[in-house]
Write a protein that holds these residues in place. Structure first.
Motif, PDB file in Angstrom:
ATOM      1  N   ILE A 138      -3.236   7.687   9.402  1.00  0.00           N
ATOM      2  CA  ILE A 138      -3.593   8.377   8.011  1.00  0.00           C
ATOM      3  C   ILE A 138      -4.563   7.504   7.247  1.00  0.00           C
ATOM      4  CG2 ILE A 138      -2.301   9.293   5.885  1.00  0.00           C
ATOM      5  CD1 ILE A 138      -0.076  10.212   7.476  1.00  0.00           C
ATOM      6  N   PHE A 139      -5.023   8.031   6.394  1.00  0.00           N
ATOM      7  CA  PHE A 139      -6.063   6.838   5.839  1.00  0.00           C
ATOM      8  C   PHE A 139      -6.190   7.481   4.347  1.00  0.00           C
ATOM      9  CE2 PHE A 139      -8.211   4.755   8.954  1.00  0.00           C
ATOM     10  CZ  PHE A 139      -8.974   3.411   8.392  1.00  0.00           C
ATOM     11  N   HIS A 140      -5.640   6.910   3.252  1.00  0.00           N
ATOM     12  CA  HIS A 140      -5.451   7.044   1.421  1.00  0.00           C
ATOM     13  C   HIS A 140      -6.254   6.353   1.013  1.00  0.00           C
ATOM     14  CE1 HIS A 140      -1.842   9.824   1.251  1.00  0.00           C
ATOM     15  NE2 HIS A 140      -1.636   9.014   2.308  1.00  0.00           N
ATOM     16  N   ILE A 141      -8.003   6.922   0.178  1.00  0.00           N
ATOM     17  CA  ILE A 141      -8.889   6.184  -0.505  1.00  0.00           C
ATOM     18  C   ILE A 141      -8.893   6.466  -1.323  1.00  0.00           C
ATOM     19  CG2 ILE A 141     -11.309   5.997   0.231  1.00  0.00           C
ATOM     20  CD1 ILE A 141     -11.528   7.137   2.748  1.00  0.00           C
ATOM     21  N   ALA A 142      -8.890   5.410  -2.301  1.00  0.00           N
ATOM     22  CA  ALA A 142      -8.345   5.381  -4.257  1.00  0.00           C
ATOM     23  C   ALA A 142      -9.043   4.298  -4.860  1.00  0.00           C
ATOM     24  CB  ALA A 142      -7.091   5.804  -3.775  1.00  0.00           C
ATOM     25  N   ALA A 143      -8.788   4.572  -5.385  1.00  0.00           N
ATOM     26  CA  ALA A 143      -9.839   3.929  -6.640  1.00  0.00           C
ATOM     27  C   ALA A 143      -8.236   2.830  -7.455  1.00  0.00           C
ATOM     28  CB  ALA A 143     -10.366   4.300  -8.086  1.00  0.00           C
ATOM     29  N   ASN A 190       4.337   5.061   6.051  1.00  0.00           N
ATOM     30  CA  ASN A 190       4.571   4.577   7.046  1.00  0.00           C
ATOM     31  C   ASN A 190       6.240   4.703   8.224  1.00  0.00           C
ATOM     32  OD1 ASN A 190       2.578   2.560   8.560  1.00  0.00           O
ATOM     33  ND2 ASN A 190       4.532   1.752   7.141  1.00  0.00           N
ATOM     34  N   ASP A 191       7.026   5.010   6.677  1.00  0.00           N
ATOM     35  CA  ASP A 191       8.389   4.654   7.225  1.00  0.00           C
ATOM     36  C   ASP A 191       9.068   5.940   8.380  1.00  0.00           C
ATOM     37  OD1 ASP A 191       8.287   1.969   5.347  1.00  0.00           O
ATOM     38  OD2 ASP A 191       9.937   2.734   3.957  1.00  0.00           O
ATOM     39  N   ALA A 192       8.497   7.055   7.476  1.00  0.00           N
ATOM     40  CA  ALA A 192       7.919   7.691   8.567  1.00  0.00           C
ATOM     41  C   ALA A 192       7.612   7.854  10.002  1.00  0.00           C
ATOM     42  CB  ALA A 192       7.941   9.410   8.220  1.00  0.00           C
ATOM     43  N   GLY A 193       6.997   7.194  10.544  1.00  0.00           N
ATOM     44  CA  GLY A 193       6.842   6.698  11.732  1.00  0.00           C
ATOM     45  C   GLY A 193       4.880   6.848  11.526  1.00  0.00           C
ATOM     46  N   HIS A 194       4.415   6.866  11.128  1.00  0.00           N
ATOM     47  CA  HIS A 194       3.371   7.253  11.350  1.00  0.00           C
ATOM     48  C   HIS A 194       2.022   5.747  10.402  1.00  0.00           C
ATOM     49  CE1 HIS A 194       3.847  11.468  11.340  1.00  0.00           C
ATOM     50  NE2 HIS A 194       4.680  11.546  10.310  1.00  0.00           N
ATOM     51  N   LEU A 195       0.679   5.401  11.189  1.00  0.00           N
ATOM     52  CA  LEU A 195      -0.073   4.655  11.097  1.00  0.00           C
ATOM     53  C   LEU A 195      -0.829   5.069   9.350  1.00  0.00           C
ATOM     54  CD1 LEU A 195      -1.026   2.035  11.746  1.00  0.00           C
ATOM     55  CD2 LEU A 195      -2.517   2.938  13.263  1.00  0.00           C
ATOM     56  N   VAL A 196       0.003   4.809   8.335  1.00  0.00           N
ATOM     57  CA  VAL A 196      -0.652   4.733   7.255  1.00  0.00           C
ATOM     58  C   VAL A 196      -1.704   2.746   6.398  1.00  0.00           C
ATOM     59  CG1 VAL A 196      -0.658   4.670   4.789  1.00  0.00           C
ATOM     60  CG2 VAL A 196       1.059   6.061   7.037  1.00  0.00           C
ATOM     61  N   ARG A 197      -3.675   3.794   6.315  1.00  0.00           N
ATOM     62  CA  ARG A 197      -3.728   2.679   5.850  1.00  0.00           C
ATOM     63  C   ARG A 197      -4.131   3.030   4.939  1.00  0.00           C
ATOM     64  NH1 ARG A 197      -5.495   2.283  11.918  1.00  0.00           N
ATOM     65  NH2 ARG A 197      -4.925   0.304  12.552  1.00  0.00           N
ATOM     66  N   VAL A 198      -4.002   1.697   3.604  1.00  0.00           N
ATOM     67  CA  VAL A 198      -5.524   2.985   2.415  1.00  0.00           C
ATOM     68  C   VAL A 198      -6.007   1.786   1.709  1.00  0.00           C
ATOM     69  CG1 VAL A 198      -4.432   2.439   0.067  1.00  0.00           C
ATOM     70  CG2 VAL A 198      -2.326   2.789   1.053  1.00  0.00           C
ATOM     71  N   VAL A 199      -6.889   2.397   1.325  1.00  0.00           N
ATOM     72  CA  VAL A 199      -8.054   1.461   1.090  1.00  0.00           C
ATOM     73  C   VAL A 199      -8.849   2.032  -0.290  1.00  0.00           C
ATOM     74  CG1 VAL A 199     -10.506   1.627   1.419  1.00  0.00           C
ATOM     75  CG2 VAL A 199      -9.552   1.856   3.265  1.00  0.00           C
ATOM     76  N   PHE A 245       2.427  -0.730   4.055  1.00  0.00           N
ATOM     77  CA  PHE A 245       1.073  -0.026   4.833  1.00  0.00           C
ATOM     78  C   PHE A 245       0.489  -0.932   4.617  1.00  0.00           C
ATOM     79  CE2 PHE A 245       2.132   0.921   0.244  1.00  0.00           C
ATOM     80  CZ  PHE A 245       0.221   0.364  -0.155  1.00  0.00           C
ATOM     81  N   GLU A 246      -0.730  -0.877   5.581  1.00  0.00           N
ATOM     82  CA  GLU A 246      -2.022  -1.921   5.554  1.00  0.00           C
ATOM     83  C   GLU A 246      -2.679  -1.224   4.290  1.00  0.00           C
ATOM     84  OE1 GLU A 246      -3.764  -1.544   9.688  1.00  0.00           O
ATOM     85  OE2 GLU A 246      -2.015  -1.478  10.698  1.00  0.00           O
ATOM     86  N   LEU A 247      -2.791  -2.694   3.783  1.00  0.00           N
ATOM     87  CA  LEU A 247      -3.968  -2.828   2.753  1.00  0.00           C
ATOM     88  C   LEU A 247      -5.079  -3.316   2.597  1.00  0.00           C
ATOM     89  CD1 LEU A 247      -4.832  -1.819  -0.566  1.00  0.00           C
ATOM     90  CD2 LEU A 247      -3.223  -4.201  -0.945  1.00  0.00           C
ATOM     91  N   TYR A 248      -6.266  -2.179   2.789  1.00  0.00           N
ATOM     92  CA  TYR A 248      -8.076  -2.906   2.767  1.00  0.00           C
ATOM     93  C   TYR A 248      -8.675  -2.684   1.761  1.00  0.00           C
ATOM     94  CZ  TYR A 248      -7.166  -1.820   7.792  1.00  0.00           C
ATOM     95  OH  TYR A 248      -5.624  -2.062   8.981  1.00  0.00           O
TER      96      TYR A 248
END
Length: 475
Positions: A3-8, A31-40, A83-86
């Motif tokens: 899952i990618f979350h893209i936000a300001a 992410n805790d629920a077992g998904h690979l989550v990336r925030v940009v 989670f992974e922060l970019y």
């Protein structure tokens, strides 16, 4: 699921309001629920970014019309946020202290969206779903569908989460050339009221539309700043999902920003000790009921009502109540609130600005929280106040209507229907009367503290929605 979350915004990296809180919490629980989550998000000049380590994982140039801006994709080294922060680093556009409010905001956020997609298409795998947040990322679903170089992402489902439909990211067609080459037969998709409208474009193009409360989804079908008919057209792919709060951050039993930690078992003692600390800081009397406001001083928050309502309530209840304001925004409202200091010294104070630690102390030390909002798509402040045993006084709108029930109906707060000085003052008087009845007061406080507004169930609603649109795209 990737899952990618893209936000300001994303708390604690960069935050102005509720958008930052949501993007800082929802991904962690997914992410805790077992998904690979990336925030940009963009790379601003903020304290968090300056104090943490980032690795550069990609570099390139974002083409904005005839201009080329170098950009880097930076990854936070330790995944300390859960989670992974970019970060998208575009020094000429984002190396600034503030998140919004610049003359070139259109250029800034269009370039951010292009750079993000330019990076994503270089990856071997494509995301399972991309969740965009508000108009700052609203062109992404369109570009994924119709921009030639992003063909790789054409089948990736997208969600646009609307935190506030007031802000739509509109700009003229004279800037159409900012967008990468796309199928020009689709140019009308960008148009709303003869302008490019980023939010409207996302609503048209995204696989699903979510709002941050069920009631707000109902409201925008008849009041959405020109987008009412569009929201009605996409109702079949829309869902209202009430925001949660991060119960690890917002927990009076463990909150390090408080003077005294407390739980429902020692509620009265704990709140009083925090109230004494707060009142000492602002020259207020801790034996009186304390009414507070925390938020942006804008008309949509009903903040323009506060100077007159506070003056009237203090005059009628002189020496019986205290009022404390924390916020910034409209200069005229700020000045009016500051001018009250001379007239009601010892019963009123205001901190013009924002301080996260002070906000936590106010939630813990106040008796009542004022939220006379004209617009409140979800509202998190009322959930924070309930968590801390502070009774919210709200106007029935948006998410406030979903989360606060009047104590006269056996609920957890005090409600009124109009954004008016009369309604605010009447609710304050009801609160003063309630404050005198300590047994009822503490019963209502405990009702609020027992409500579960955590992200776990909210997280699952998003996952179910993602699964649904993924299956639709596959069929």
């Amino acid at each position: 699921m990737e899952i990618f979350h893209i936000a300001a915004e994303c708390y604690p990296v960069a935050k102005v309001g509720g958008l930052g809180d949501v993007v800082g919490a929802l991904p962690k629980y997914q992410n805790d629920a077992g998904h690979l989550v990336r925030v940009v998000i963009p790379c601003y000049d903020t304290k968090f970014i300056n104090e943490n380590e980032f690795d550069c994982i990609h570099s390139g140039y974002v083409k904005l019309g005839k201009f080329n801006f170098p950009f880097n994709i930076l990854k936070e080294s330790t995944d300390k946020l859960g989670f992974e922060l970019y970060l998208v680093e575009i020094p000429e556009l984002f190396d600034r202290k503030e998140i919004y409010g610049y003359e070139d905001d259109i250029e800034r956020f269009v370039s951010f969206q292009i750079a993000t997609l330019d990076w994503i298409i270089t990856r071997t795998e494509v995301p399972d779903v991309i969740n965009c947040h508000d108009h700052h990322t609203g062109l992404i679903p369109f570009m994924m569908l119709y921009v030639n170089k992003y063909e790789k992402l054409r089948l990736t489902p997208t969600v646009i989460t609307i935190h506030n439909s007031i802000y739509q990211g509109q700009f003229g067609f004279d800037k159409l050339y900012y967008l990468p080459e796309f199928d020009l037969s689709k140019v009308t998709v960008l148009e709303c009221d003869n302008r490019i409208n980023s939010l409207a474009t996302a609503i048209k193009c995204a696989s699903a539309v979510t709002t941050v409360s069920p009631n707000y989804l109902n409201e925008i079908n008849y009041s959405a700043y020109g987008l009412e008919s569009l929201f009605n057209l996409v109702r079949h792919k829309s869902k209202g999902i009430l925001n949660g709060i991060d119960v690890e951050v917002w927990n009076p039993a463990t909150d390090k920003m408080l003077s005294t930690n407390y739980s429902i078992k020692n509620l009265v003692k704990g709140k009083q000790e925090n109230k004494e600390k707060l009142c000492s800081q602002f020259n207020l009397d801790p034996t009186k009921p304390l009414f507070s406001f925390i938020g942006r001083l804008l008309e949509e928050k009903g903040a323009d009502l506060l100077p007159h309502a506070a003056a009237l309530a203090l005059s009628e209840n002189y020496k019986e109540i205290n009022i404390l304001i924390l916020g910034s925004g409209n200069t005229e409202i700020e000045n009016q609130l500051s001018h009250l200091l001379a007239s009601f010294k010892g019963n009123y104070n205001a901190f013009i600005g924002y301080d996260e630690e002070l906000a936590h102390l106010i939630y813990a030390g106040s008796d009542f929280l004022l939220m006379p909002s004209r617009v409140e798509p979800c509202g998190l402040n009322q959930m924070y106040s309930l968590r801390y045993g502070t009774i919210p006084i709200v106007r029935r709108t948006g998410g406030l209507k979903d989360t606060v029930i009047d104590f006269g109906d056996g609920g957890n707060g005090i409600c009124h229907d109009q954004a008016s000085i009369t309604d605010v003052c009447y609710s304050i008087q009801r609160a003063v009367n309630l404050y005198q009845d300590k047994k009822s007061l503490n019963k209502i406080r405990k009702i609020g503290m027992c409500i579960d507004h955590s992200w776990e169930s909210v997280c699952q609603e998003y996952i179910e929605l993602y699964n649904l649109i993924i299956k639709k795209n596959e069929s």
